[in-house]
Design a protein around this motif. Structure first.
Motif, PDB file in Angstrom:
ATOM      1  N   THR A 797       0.819  -1.218   0.000  1.00 48.08           N
ATOM      2  CA  THR A 797       0.000   0.000   0.000  1.00 48.08           C
ATOM      3  C   THR A 797       0.846   1.259   0.000  1.00 48.08           C
ATOM      4  OG1 THR A 797      -0.133  -0.129   2.419  1.00 48.08           O
ATOM      5  CG2 THR A 797      -1.905  -1.169   1.152  1.00 48.08           C
ATOM      6  N   MET A 800       0.967   2.664  -3.521  1.00 50.08           N
ATOM      7  CA  MET A 800      -0.250   2.812  -4.313  1.00 50.08           C
ATOM      8  C   MET A 800      -0.243   4.084  -5.145  1.00 50.08           C
ATOM      9  SD  MET A 800      -2.176   0.238  -4.228  1.00 50.08           S
ATOM     10  CE  MET A 800      -3.490   1.082  -5.061  1.00 50.08           C
ATOM     11  N   THR A 801       0.219   5.174  -4.566  1.00 48.40           N
ATOM     12  CA  THR A 801       0.261   6.423  -5.332  1.00 48.40           C
ATOM     13  C   THR A 801       1.186   6.280  -6.524  1.00 48.40           C
ATOM     14  OG1 THR A 801      -0.138   7.682  -3.311  1.00 48.40           O
ATOM     15  CG2 THR A 801       0.722   8.895  -5.198  1.00 48.40           C
ATOM     16  N   GLN A 870      -5.963   4.170  -0.238  1.00 53.60           N
ATOM     17  CA  GLN A 870      -4.581   3.706  -0.187  1.00 53.60           C
ATOM     18  C   GLN A 870      -3.629   4.565  -1.017  1.00 53.60           C
ATOM     19  OE1 GLN A 870      -4.682  -0.394  -1.371  1.00 53.60           O
ATOM     20  NE2 GLN A 870      -5.795  -1.064   0.462  1.00 53.60           N
ATOM     21  N   TYR A 871      -4.127   5.580  -1.660  1.00 56.06           N
ATOM     22  CA  TYR A 871      -3.256   6.440  -2.459  1.00 56.06           C
ATOM     23  C   TYR A 871      -3.555   7.896  -2.134  1.00 56.06           C
ATOM     24  CZ  TYR A 871      -7.448   6.459  -5.415  1.00 56.06           C
ATOM     25  OH  TYR A 871      -8.744   6.552  -5.876  1.00 56.06           O
ATOM     26  N   ASP A 872      -2.658   8.755  -2.555  1.00 60.90           N
ATOM     27  CA  ASP A 872      -2.777  10.190  -2.325  1.00 60.90           C
ATOM     28  C   ASP A 872      -3.701  10.761  -3.401  1.00 60.90           C
ATOM     29  OD1 ASP A 872      -2.485  12.922  -2.048  1.00 60.90           O
ATOM     30  OD2 ASP A 872      -0.337  12.806  -1.608  1.00 60.90           O
ATOM     31  N   VAL A 876      -2.889  12.248  -7.228  1.00 61.10           N
ATOM     32  CA  VAL A 876      -3.459  11.604  -8.408  1.00 61.10           C
ATOM     33  C   VAL A 876      -4.273  12.608  -9.206  1.00 61.10           C
ATOM     34  CG1 VAL A 876      -5.044   9.821  -9.184  1.00 61.10           C
ATOM     35  CG2 VAL A 876      -3.443   9.338  -7.327  1.00 61.10           C
TER      36      VAL A 876
END
Length: 1082
Positions: A797, A800-801, A870-872, A876
């Motif tokens: 994770t 993820m970004t 799980q990502y920024d 994104v």
């Protein structure tokens, strides 16, 4: 002893030398007075006989066995050999002392003049009085009898034990001559034998069988007989007056015998020497059978033994059908073996005359110039079943510490080295007597000296072939071998020699051709002769050092002496190449030309060796070869190990790989690996490790090749490397190789990553690997992170970004080609025209794997939707707001992020106005509870559904008002009013444009009217509206038909304004211009 020509037909080999017959003399100290012999009594004695008599009576006669007493008195005279007959190993000797000696002799070989070991079996006194010599012995093995003439008495003995024949025969006295009926062979298969006996002026014919002896015929003669020979029905004799032939048949039928005798020539008579006045006795007459019913007799012009002599050959009828033989002196003894007459002279010389020649009949002679008087032949006797043999084929080893062939050659040149005969179970049979390649030759004549015996026999046939090979007449020799092969039974191994003799000759031819640098011929004969491949390897010092103790020393390889000597003459391949260069290189050739020729010759020689070893390997692995023991058991490892090096030297890549990987290969891996390492054949080194199952050493070797430390172009590269690593099926090995490979080739490492189990992936140091992959490519980074995610790696994770932004960049890169974006959007628009409820996300999924960009966007949307925490999101979003992303038409992804950020209006604007994904916008606002709706990504707990539908209606109406797409607006509004009529207030009808047809709101109005309580009134209103609508429509159609005629449309009809298909969109017919247009194109 020496022959005068290398093409001699006969050889002389010692049967016994210095035979001490005098040691067996019964009364050695008794002085014997010898009376006159029959020849002397007949007046036919020779000067040599006189000398011999004088020598016999002389008390000072010299002999090696005689000893003098201290008082100077003579002890006695040594016994001499007088006659002999041989039956195989049994030698029957008659001596001058009246004894019959039975010896057992070892085999007589052609290659040496030394006498074989001879052992006395028994001794018998046959003379009634001591000193009477045994004049003749005739062995009859088929009848188990031995005829002995001693002191003018013929006695018969049992051949087996020399016991006198006591029944059926009484000794015959007064015998002057005895002759065997030579029509009947003395072989073991003869039922009977015939003896012709001259006794006191009579001739007696006896028939001897194993059971009895019978006198068949006796007839008188006018004179005493001096010489006698017998063949069937004819007897040729010499009496004191003439040579004559007697027809025995006529003697049988005619009592008086008139006409039975045929006189030939008179015999020589004694005469008085004019100078000395002494009476001179002529030589003793000689007669001889020289063929069926053919006889030879001797006649001389002089009266002594040195006079020229003729051998006259006549038939039984007295006709001369063959040439006359010319002798330089009178022979002491003659014998016949078709077609040769062999004569012994007083000097001990032996001559061979060919009776087929009309003149110059002498073809061979043997001189005994170096022999002592006691060892010089004086008489020829017959032999029944004796052989001389060649020991050329006898395999032997040499007892020496020489490590190689060169060392052995040096030791051999310094002196004789002890050799040991090797007992071998040869699968090949040997040629029997009489065969074209036989090692044996029948010895039918024995030359008798005073204390020695010699076989006079034709040369064994195999030696003739060997001589041809030595003279480089290979084709002639092989023609004889081939003829001999055809007469033998088929070989158990196809193409192999049928006899040991044939194999030996072919091997000699092979090595002779090799020594002459006739490489193709040598290879042919190597294969036919099945020469020991280990011996050939000793010609190559590099291979000898390479094989080391695996290769048995050359001296210990069983091999015939002559074949070994050829190897020693060649020395080694370098000497062979030097010899070839001397033959081929011109005197003015440059050093460069010489080096080039030497290289070519060595390459050709190594190729011949390789091809023969390959042949041996194939032959040894066949069932027939295994059962017959084609080569030594240790030959196969030697062959395979040598082939490994030869394949490498000769660049036989495929063959070497097959040899190394062959499960049945007998190659010694350690030797091959050491050579490959030293010679920098690193790839082959890895194959050896692979065959050994040493995975770690294989991969370490390939690491060095890939890193350039050990360059080898034969290596199959990363594809072979990856395939092998995957086949190891070892997770630990694949993990190690993945970590090693990721710093060298990320794409290859990612291929390997797919074969790692989830448990193994969890062990990866993700940060370390990511640092190597990050700078490589977005695709590589994406694949790695996704694998971490699928394996639930603890650090997955965290990336993820990176994964999302990598997707964005990769999608943008893919759609950098404008045609791809246009194709995707137009495809969606066509599908949307048929199905207004089609969402873009659904359309991407329908494209599946056929469109790489669609597949990437589908996976990206899945990550954005399912892993929003799980990502920024902000990072994104920024990546999606770039010009590149906009150019790639990534509006739907941006809308998803806007929803996650809670910016519903912005998301709707993107969905409706920027991209036109109306179905996605409608599901967002009108169906937030749907699992596929983006509404579930919104941070708000729920959406006000009526308010949301009203917002959607306003947005659809704004499409026509603000963006000029009235047709799409009308279509969307119509569908929205139809599906969500119960969620909208009738007040929204005020916002409907007046120019829109009533059909757009008809369903919505009807539904709301139906909801009123006055059912009958509402029904009438609805019916009236429907009728008015129908009437208006029909009226317009009627006017158009009347004015323009019928209007025919099909599916190919296009809009006059935009030139697009009408599809299911609303359209109008303009009567004034006869144009058909979309409502939105007006």
């Amino acid at each position: 002893m020496s022959a005068n020509s290398p093409l001699d037909e006969y050889i002389v080999r010692a049967l016994a030398l210095g035979l001490g017959v005098d040691q067996i003399q019964a009364d050695a100290g008794k002085k014997i007075e010898r009376r006159q012999s029959l020849t002397q009594r007949l007046g036919l004695g020779t000067n040599e006989d006189k000398k011999e008599d004088s020598s016999n009576n002389d008390s000072d006669a010299s002999s090696p066995q005689q000893q003098r007493t201290s008082q100077g008195k003579r002890q006695g005279k040594a016994a001499k050999i007088e006659c002999v007959d041989v039956v195989g190993p049994d030698v029957f000797v008659g001596t001058s002392s009246g004894q019959l000696l039975h010896y057992s002799a070892g085999p007589v070989t052609v290659e040496t003049d030394a006498a074989p070991k001879i052992t006395l079996v028994r001794a018998v006194d046959v003379a009634a009085r001591a000193g009477k010599r045994v004049e003749q012995v005739i062995a009859l093995p088929a009848q188990n009898k031995l005829a002995v003439l001693c002191a003018s008495t013929l006695t018969l003995y049992q051949l087996s034990d020399l016991a006198p024949l006591s029944q059926g025969f009484q000794p015959v006295r007064g015998v002057s001559c005895v002759a065997l009926d030579e029509r009947i062979p003395r072989s073991a298969g003869a039922e009977a034998a015939g003896l012709c006996v001259a006794c006191l002026r009579t001739i007696q014919l006896y028939r001897l069988t194993a059971e009895d002896v019978r006198l068949e015929l006796e007839f008188p003669l006018s004179s005493s007989v001096a010489s006698l020979s017998h063949y069937g029905n004819f007897v040729c004799l010499a009496d004191s007056e003439t040579y004559k032939i007697i027809d025995v048949r006529k003697k049988r039928s005619d009592v008086d015998g008139d006409g039975a005798e045929l006189p030939l020539l008179p015999t020589q008579q004694p005469f008085t020497d004019a100078e000395t006045g002494r009476t001179v006795r002529p030589p003793r007459p000689r007669t001889l059978v020289v063929g069926p019913n053919e006889f030879m007799f001797l006649t001389t012009s002089g009266a002594d033994m040195e006079s020229d002599t003729l051998g006259v050959i006549v038939t039984a009828l007295g006709e001369a059908r063959r040439g006359t033989l010319q002798f330089s002196a009178y022979p002491k003894s003659v014998s016949y073996e078709d077609p040769f007459v062999v004569a012994v002279f007083a000097s001990g010389r032996i001559e061979v005359h060919d009776t087929r020649r009309p003149d110059a009949t002498l073809v061979q002679s043997f001189a005994f110039a170096d022999a002592s008087d006691h060892a010089r032949p004086k008489r020829l006797c017959g032999a029944v079943a004796a052989f001389v043999a060649s020991d050329s084929l006898v395999s032997e080893t040499i007892d020496t510490d020489a490590a190689d062939l060169a060392g052995l050659c040096e030791l051999l040149s310094q002196g004789e080295i002890k050799s040991d005969v090797v007992e071998q179970d040869d699968a090949l049979v040997s040629c029997g007597p009489g065969k074209p390649l036989s090692r044996q030759s029948p010895a039918r004549m024995v030359a008798v000296a005073s204390d020695s015996l010699y076989f006079v026999a034709r040369e064994p046939p195999i030696l003739r072939v060997i001589r041809l090979i030595a003279d480089q007449r290979i084709e002639e020799a092989m023609a004889i071998v081939e003829t001999a092969q055809q007469a033998e039974s088929p070989a158990r191994i196809p193409g192999a020699p049928k006899t040991a003799e044939a194999q030996y000759c072919i091997q000699l031819a092979a090595m002779t051709c090799l020594g002459s640098m006739l490489l193709d011929d040598a290879l042919q004969y190597f294969r036919r002769g099945l020469i020991d491949p280990r011996a050939l390897l000793h010609l190559f010092p590099d291979l000898v050092r390479y094989l080391g103790p695996l290769l048995v020393p050359f001296a210990r390889i069983p091999m015939p002496r002559r074949l070994r000597s050829i190897f020693c003459d060649i020395v080694d391949a370098d000497a062979l190449i030097a010899k070839g260069m001397r033959q081929l290189l011109a005197a003015d050739s440059s050093a460069e030309q010489a080096a080039s020729l030497a290289s070519a010759l060595m390459a050709n020689t190594l190729e011949v060796l390789e091809r023969y070893l390959r042949f041996c390997r194939s032959a040894m692995r066949s069932e027939a070869a295994l059962s017959d023991g084609l080569f030594a058991p240790d030959a196969l490892p030697v062959i395979d190990t040598a082939l490994a090096r030869l394949y490498a030297v000769n660049a036989r890549h495929d063959k070497l790989c097959a040899l190394i990987s062959d499960p049945a290969s007998a190659m010694v891996s350690d030797l091959a690996a050491a050579y490959f390492l030293d010679s920098r054949h690193y790839y082959y080194l890895s194959l050896v490790y692979k065959a050994q199952g040493d995975v770690r050493r294989v991969l370490d070797t390939w690491h060095s090749i890939i890193d350039g430390e050990w360059p080898d172009p034969r290596f199959g590269g990363l594809s072979e490397y990856l395939q092998y690593v995957q086949l190891t099926d070892s997770q630990s090995t694949m993990l190690i190789e993945f970590v090693w490979l990721v710093d060298r080739d990320v794409d290859a490492a990612l291929q390997l990553l797919t074969h790692l189990s989830d448990q193994t992936v969890e062990l990866i140091d993700a940060d370390q690997v990511f640092s190597s992959i990050e700078s490589h490519s977005d695709r590589s980074m994406r694949v790695f992170i996704e694998r971490l995610l699928s394996a639930k790696h603890p650090r997955a994770t965290h990336y993820m970004t990176y994964l999302v932004t990598a997707y964005v960049r990769q999608i943008c890169e893919y759609y950098s080609a404008e045609s791809r974006v246009e194709s995707l959007v137009q495809g969606y628009r066509r599908a949307q025209a048929d199905n207004l409820a089609l969402r873009f996300r659904s359309y991407l999924r329908t494209l599946g794997q056929s469109d790489e960009g669609a597949a990437l966007r589908t996976r990206l949307l899945s990550i954005l939707v399912e892993r929003q925490t799980q990502y920024d999101v902000q990072a994104v979003f920024e990546s999606l707001c770039t010009e590149t992303a906009s150019a790639a038409s990534m509006y739907i992804e941006r809308a998803v992020i806007l929803v996650i950020m809670g910016k519903i209006d912005d998301a709707l604007h993107v969905l409706v106005f920027e991209f036109g994904d109306y179905a996605e916008a409608e599901m967002l606002l009108a169906a937030p509870a749907n699992p596929l709706s983006l509404a579930r990504l919104c941070p708000q707990k729920a959406l006000d559904l009526p308010h949301s539908v009203s917002r959607l209606l306003d947005i659809y109406l704004d499409i026509g008002k603000s963006h000029g797409d009235d047709e799409m607006s009308a279509r969307l509004v119509t569908d929205l009013l139809r599906r969500f009529a119960d969620k909208l207030d009738p007040a929204v009808l005020a916002d409907i444009p007046d120019h829109w047809p009533v059909s757009i709101v008809e369903a919505f109005v009807c539904r709301h009217l139906q909801s009123l309580k006055a059912d009958e009134q509402s029904s009438n209103i609805i019916r009236s509206l429907s009728q008015a609508k129908s009437f208006a429509s029909k009226l317009g159609v009627m006017h158009a038909v009347c004015d323009k005629g019928p209007i025919m449309l099909d599916y190919s009809q296009t809009c006059s304004a935009c030139n697009k298909l009408l599809g299911s969109s609303m359209f109008v017919f303009i009567a004034d211009t006869s144009e058909i247009k979309h409502v939105s194109c007006l």
